[in-house]
Scaffold this motif. Structure first.
Motif, PDB file in Angstrom:
ATOM      1  N   LEU A  37      33.769  48.111  -5.188  1.00  0.00           N
ATOM      2  CA  LEU A  37      32.496  47.439  -5.477  1.00  0.00           C
ATOM      3  C   LEU A  37      31.780  47.090  -4.185  1.00  0.00           C
ATOM      4  O   LEU A  37      32.420  46.757  -3.185  1.00  0.00           O
ATOM      5  CB  LEU A  37      32.739  46.149  -6.270  1.00  0.00           C
ATOM      6  CG  LEU A  37      33.105  46.289  -7.742  1.00  0.00           C
ATOM      7  CD1 LEU A  37      33.446  44.924  -8.325  1.00  0.00           C
ATOM      8  CD2 LEU A  37      31.991  46.943  -8.524  1.00  0.00           C
ATOM      9  N   PRO A  38      30.460  47.125  -4.185  1.00  0.00           N
ATOM     10  CA  PRO A  38      29.722  46.700  -2.995  1.00  0.00           C
ATOM     11  C   PRO A  38      30.043  45.244  -2.648  1.00  0.00           C
ATOM     12  O   PRO A  38      30.290  44.428  -3.543  1.00  0.00           O
ATOM     13  CB  PRO A  38      28.257  46.824  -3.411  1.00  0.00           C
ATOM     14  CG  PRO A  38      28.244  47.704  -4.609  1.00  0.00           C
ATOM     15  CD  PRO A  38      29.576  47.547  -5.271  1.00  0.00           C
ATOM     16  N   ARG A  39      30.052  44.930  -1.372  1.00  0.00           N
ATOM     17  CA  ARG A  39      30.260  43.540  -0.942  1.00  0.00           C
ATOM     18  C   ARG A  39      29.295  42.630  -1.685  1.00  0.00           C
ATOM     19  O   ARG A  39      28.153  42.987  -1.917  1.00  0.00           O
ATOM     20  CB  ARG A  39      30.024  43.392   0.552  1.00  0.00           C
ATOM     21  CG  ARG A  39      31.152  43.907   1.373  1.00  0.00           C
ATOM     22  CD  ARG A  39      31.022  43.460   2.832  1.00  0.00           C
ATOM     23  NE  ARG A  39      32.212  43.819   3.556  1.00  0.00           N
ATOM     24  CZ  ARG A  39      33.361  43.137   3.526  1.00  0.00           C
ATOM     25  NH1 ARG A  39      33.442  42.037   2.830  1.00  0.00           N
ATOM     26  NH2 ARG A  39      34.402  43.549   4.200  1.00  0.00           N
ATOM     27  N   GLY A  40      29.788  41.445  -2.044  1.00  0.00           N
ATOM     28  CA  GLY A  40      28.933  40.482  -2.724  1.00  0.00           C
ATOM     29  C   GLY A  40      28.797  40.719  -4.217  1.00  0.00           C
ATOM     30  O   GLY A  40      27.895  40.178  -4.847  1.00  0.00           O
ATOM     31  N   SER A  41      29.682  41.516  -4.800  1.00  0.00           N
ATOM     32  CA  SER A  41      29.695  41.696  -6.251  1.00  0.00           C
ATOM     33  C   SER A  41      30.439  40.510  -6.865  1.00  0.00           C
ATOM     34  O   SER A  41      30.655  39.508  -6.182  1.00  0.00           O
ATOM     35  CB  SER A  41      30.377  43.026  -6.605  1.00  0.00           C
ATOM     36  OG  SER A  41      29.613  44.116  -6.129  1.00  0.00           O
ATOM     37  N   ALA A  42      30.830  40.617  -8.131  1.00  0.00           N
ATOM     38  CA  ALA A  42      31.484  39.477  -8.791  1.00  0.00           C
ATOM     39  C   ALA A  42      32.624  39.954  -9.675  1.00  0.00           C
ATOM     40  O   ALA A  42      32.581  41.045 -10.238  1.00  0.00           O
ATOM     41  CB  ALA A  42      30.482  38.697  -9.621  1.00  0.00           C
ATOM     42  N   LEU A  43      33.624  39.092  -9.804  1.00  0.00           N
ATOM     43  CA  LEU A  43      34.720  39.283 -10.739  1.00  0.00           C
ATOM     44  C   LEU A  43      34.724  38.106 -11.698  1.00  0.00           C
ATOM     45  O   LEU A  43      34.723  36.947 -11.271  1.00  0.00           O
ATOM     46  CB  LEU A  43      36.069  39.342 -10.000  1.00  0.00           C
ATOM     47  CG  LEU A  43      37.320  39.352 -10.897  1.00  0.00           C
ATOM     48  CD1 LEU A  43      37.380  40.619 -11.749  1.00  0.00           C
ATOM     49  CD2 LEU A  43      38.585  39.202 -10.070  1.00  0.00           C
ATOM     50  N   VAL A  44      34.733  38.411 -12.997  1.00  0.00           N
ATOM     51  CA  VAL A  44      34.950  37.389 -14.017  1.00  0.00           C
ATOM     52  C   VAL A  44      36.401  37.534 -14.431  1.00  0.00           C
ATOM     53  O   VAL A  44      36.787  38.523 -15.059  1.00  0.00           O
ATOM     54  CB  VAL A  44      34.008  37.557 -15.228  1.00  0.00           C
ATOM     55  CG1 VAL A  44      34.348  36.528 -16.305  1.00  0.00           C
ATOM     56  CG2 VAL A  44      32.555  37.440 -14.804  1.00  0.00           C
TER      57      VAL A  44
END
Length: 186
Positions: A37-44
């Motif tokens: 994932l690109p830097r600064g993405s998110a994980l829920v």
């Protein structure tokens, strides 16, 4: 709504565009997916299938990777647990997000106009609107489709994240920058 979120922008810079949701199906691929994932993405982080001690240990392992990649880590749990574990925010039904002080991002799950009204009322920082398309998570269940997705998204006071059968191609066809997936990103 933007005023509440703007207080958190200093810490998070901007609301991520790509959101990966965890569950039992993609657990084996999470590390690879988070690195891609690109830097600064998110994980829920959901992982409802694990007993409490294992769920916490897995959260901490993934949190270290998220920190190295500048990813936002959202916990599907209470605000108290998110604070104790060091999460960046919480994810859940609109009512479960209230009351939460502005130190955590609040991501409301929304599927219909009633839930959207609640997300607006409780001032969610973002709304995860689903299911946009048919999804493996709920085979045979109904989905919003492009027109209903856009109509419901227009009711939101907060940024909307598309979820449900999302892939890069579907995000482009929907013309929607913020989207989330379980299988589509893992």
């Amino acid at each position: 709504m933007e005023a509440r979120y703007s207080g958190l922008v200093e810490h998070f810079q901007t609301l991520p565009e790509l959101w990966l949701l965890s569950d039992e199906r993609n657990d084996h691929a999470l590390e690879d997916a988070l690195v891609r994932l690109p830097r600064g993405s998110a994980l829920v982080y959901r992982h409802y299938h694990l007993p409490p001690a294992e769920r916490f240990a897995r959260f901490m392992a993934l949190k270290r990777l998220c920190e190295r990649r500048d990813h936002v880590m959202i916990l599907a749990d209470s605000a108290q647990t998110a604070r104790e574990w060091g999460g960046d925010g919480i994810y859940g039904a609109p009512r479960s997000l209230y009351p939460t002080r502005g130190d955590l991002l609040t991501i409301a799950t929304v599927h219909n106009p009633r839930e959207m009204a609640l997300a607006n009322r409780f001032r969610a920082d973002a709304v995860m609107l689903s299911p946009a398309f048919p999804t493996r998570s709920h085979p045979g269940a109904g989905h919003l489709g492009r027109s209903r997705f856009r109509a419901l998204a227009a009711l939101s006071s907060a940024p909307v994240i598309a979820l449900g059968g999302m892939t890069h191609a579907r995000a482009r066809s929907l013309h929607w920058a913020r989207w989330a997936a379980i299988d589509g990103l893992s």
